[in-house]
Scaffold this active site. Structure first.
Site, PDB file in Angstrom:
ATOM      1  N   ARG A   1     -13.257 -29.296  34.303  1.00  0.00           N
ATOM      2  CA  ARG A   1     -14.591 -29.288  34.876  1.00  0.00           C
ATOM      3  C   ARG A   1     -15.510 -28.207  34.298  1.00  0.00           C
ATOM      4  O   ARG A   1     -16.665 -28.486  33.947  1.00  0.00           O
ATOM      5  CB  ARG A   1     -14.540 -29.059  36.401  1.00  0.00           C
ATOM      6  N   THR A   2     -15.019 -27.004  34.244  1.00  0.00           N
ATOM      7  CA  THR A   2     -15.906 -25.893  33.879  1.00  0.00           C
ATOM      8  C   THR A   2     -16.404 -26.071  32.449  1.00  0.00           C
ATOM      9  O   THR A   2     -17.613 -26.003  32.183  1.00  0.00           O
ATOM     10  CB  THR A   2     -15.180 -24.543  34.043  1.00  0.00           C
TER      11      THR A   2
ATOM     12  N   LYS B   1      -3.739 -16.013  15.246  1.00  0.00           N
ATOM     13  CA  LYS B   1      -3.210 -15.211  14.121  1.00  0.00           C
ATOM     14  C   LYS B   1      -3.225 -13.728  14.448  1.00  0.00           C
ATOM     15  O   LYS B   1      -2.949 -12.896  13.596  1.00  0.00           O
ATOM     16  CB  LYS B   1      -4.076 -15.440  12.867  1.00  0.00           C
TER      17      LYS B   1
ATOM     18  N   ARG C   1     -13.727 -18.291  29.118  1.00  0.00           N
ATOM     19  CA  ARG C   1     -12.657 -18.220  30.118  1.00  0.00           C
ATOM     20  C   ARG C   1     -11.473 -17.538  29.463  1.00  0.00           C
ATOM     21  O   ARG C   1     -11.120 -17.842  28.325  1.00  0.00           O
ATOM     22  CB  ARG C   1     -12.265 -19.614  30.601  1.00  0.00           C
TER      23      ARG C   1
ATOM     24  N   HIS D   1     -14.930 -16.143  39.302  1.00  0.00           N
ATOM     25  CA  HIS D   1     -15.338 -17.442  38.741  1.00  0.00           C
ATOM     26  C   HIS D   1     -16.768 -17.682  39.243  1.00  0.00           C
ATOM     27  O   HIS D   1     -17.014 -18.553  40.069  1.00  0.00           O
ATOM     28  CB  HIS D   1     -14.369 -18.528  39.218  1.00  0.00           C
TER      29      HIS D   1
HETATM   30  N1   CP Z   1     -12.823 -25.608  39.117  1.00  0.00           N
HETATM   31  C1   CP Z   1     -12.393 -25.325  37.862  1.00  0.00           C
HETATM   32  O1   CP Z   1     -12.512 -24.200  37.371  1.00  0.00           O
HETATM   33  O2   CP Z   1     -11.845 -26.401  37.220  1.00  0.00           O
HETATM   34  P1   CP Z   1     -11.298 -26.356  35.723  1.00  0.00           P
HETATM   35  O3   CP Z   1     -10.145 -25.404  35.688  1.00  0.00           O
HETATM   36  O4   CP Z   1     -10.903 -27.773  35.408  1.00  0.00           O
HETATM   37  O5   CP Z   1     -12.411 -25.863  34.845  1.00  0.00           O
END
Ligand code: CP
Length: 306
Positions: free
Chosen positions: A51-52, A80, A101, A129
């Site tokens: 999603r993110t 590497k 991320r 988040h």
């Molecule tokens: N909610 C969320 O962070 O989903 P993903 O890990 O799929 O990005």
């Protein structure tokens, strides 16, 4: 450090949160534009995501910008041995904004210290988040018509779940009542309970996901037990299935109740809840695109509301 970076929800004010929500509302009504014409956004995902990453990339595409990046660090030179510092400095040569991320808590903050372009934190370990929080706030606002004076029940992995940590901090402006439902092993960390005490946020803790708890809630926020954060697989096996929401458990819930989940779910919400009008997690993920259009334009100093 670029002051438009978005690393932690705690870094932005109530007015900035409300501005982002106004932008999200605008983008829901005006999804496609050319506001990012000529801009390049890098998405660096050192950890898995559906999603993110895809909603950030869709947001950029719908704003008319371009995307570079990776979804698997194994395909980048970090495999590497290239340092995070060097990776960020290199990508800064190519992009106007980095969305990243990383499994290490504090990685996004560190990235802001080695580049002048804005960094958006798409999740750092069990820490924060913040873009998820913005879509959660937008979802709460859309479904409740307000953000204030709500009973929000957080269920599941409150120890490692970064989404609940960020949401808790953002809600300090809106007089919430929180109910923390978890096993003792996955309880809300002491630092966040202390945050509640300092900020005057009302909360109770329980291990019992009881009818009384469910029927008093405006929002039930289910979370996945974060297997990837456990060092002991046996402990994960012991706690992973403790809380599952079934449709029958919602029979006497409030009319305005909505069930949220940042997703992915594993076993926390039985699929029999999906057809209940109070299930909102798929719409919640859809709202992520509008919230992320808001975050991207803010980070790049573009104001669609003017
Ligand atoms: N909610 C969320 O962070 O989903 P993903 O890990 O799929 O990005």
């Amino acid at each position: 450090m670029n002051s438009n970076s978005f690393v932690s929800i705690a870094d932005i004010s109530k007015d900035e949160i409300l501005d982002l929500l106004s932008r999200a509302e605008y983008f829901e009504a005006h999804t496609n534009s050319k506001l990012l014409d000529g801009k390049v956004v890098a998405t660096l995902f050192f950890e898995p995501s559906t999603r993110t990453r895809l909603s950030f990339e869709t947001a950029v595409n719908r704003l008319g910008g371009r995307i570079i990046g990776f979804s698997d660090p194994g395909t980048s030179s970090s495999s590497k041995g290239e340092s995070l510092k060097d990776t960020i400095k290199m990508v800064s040569n190519y992009a106007d904004l980095i969305v990243m991320r990383h499994h290490l808590e504090g990685a996004a903050r560190y990235a802001t210290e080695v580049t002048d372009i804005p960094i958006v934190n798409a999740g750092d370990g069990a820490n924060q988040h913040p873009s998820q929080t913005m879509l959660d706030l937008y979802s709460i606002y859309k479904t409740q018509g307000k953000l204030t004076d709500l009973t929000i029940t957080l269920v599941g992995d409150l120890k490692y779940g970064r989404t609940v940590h960020s949401l808790l901090q953002a809600m300090k402006y809106f007089n919430p009542h929180f109910v923390f439902v978890s096993s003792p092993e996955l309880a809300m960390p002491a630092e966040y309970k202390e945050f509640c005490r300092v900020e005057g946020i009302d909360f109770v803790e329980t291990t019992d996901f009881s009818p009384e708890v469910i029927n008093a809630s405006d929002i039930i926020y289910m979370t996945r037990v974060q297997r990837e954060r456990f060092t002991d697989p046996l402990e994960y096996e012991r706690v992973k299935d403790l809380y599952t929401l079934h449709d029958c458990m919602l029979a006497d819930s409030k009319d305005n109740l909505r069930v949220l989940h940042p997703l992915p779910r594993v076993g926390e919400i039985d699929p029999d809840v999906d057809d209940n009008p109070k299930a909102y997690y798929f719409e919640q993920a859809h709202n992520g695109m509008f919230a992320r259009q808001a975050i991207i334009t803010r980070a790049l100093g573009i104001n669609p509301l003017k």
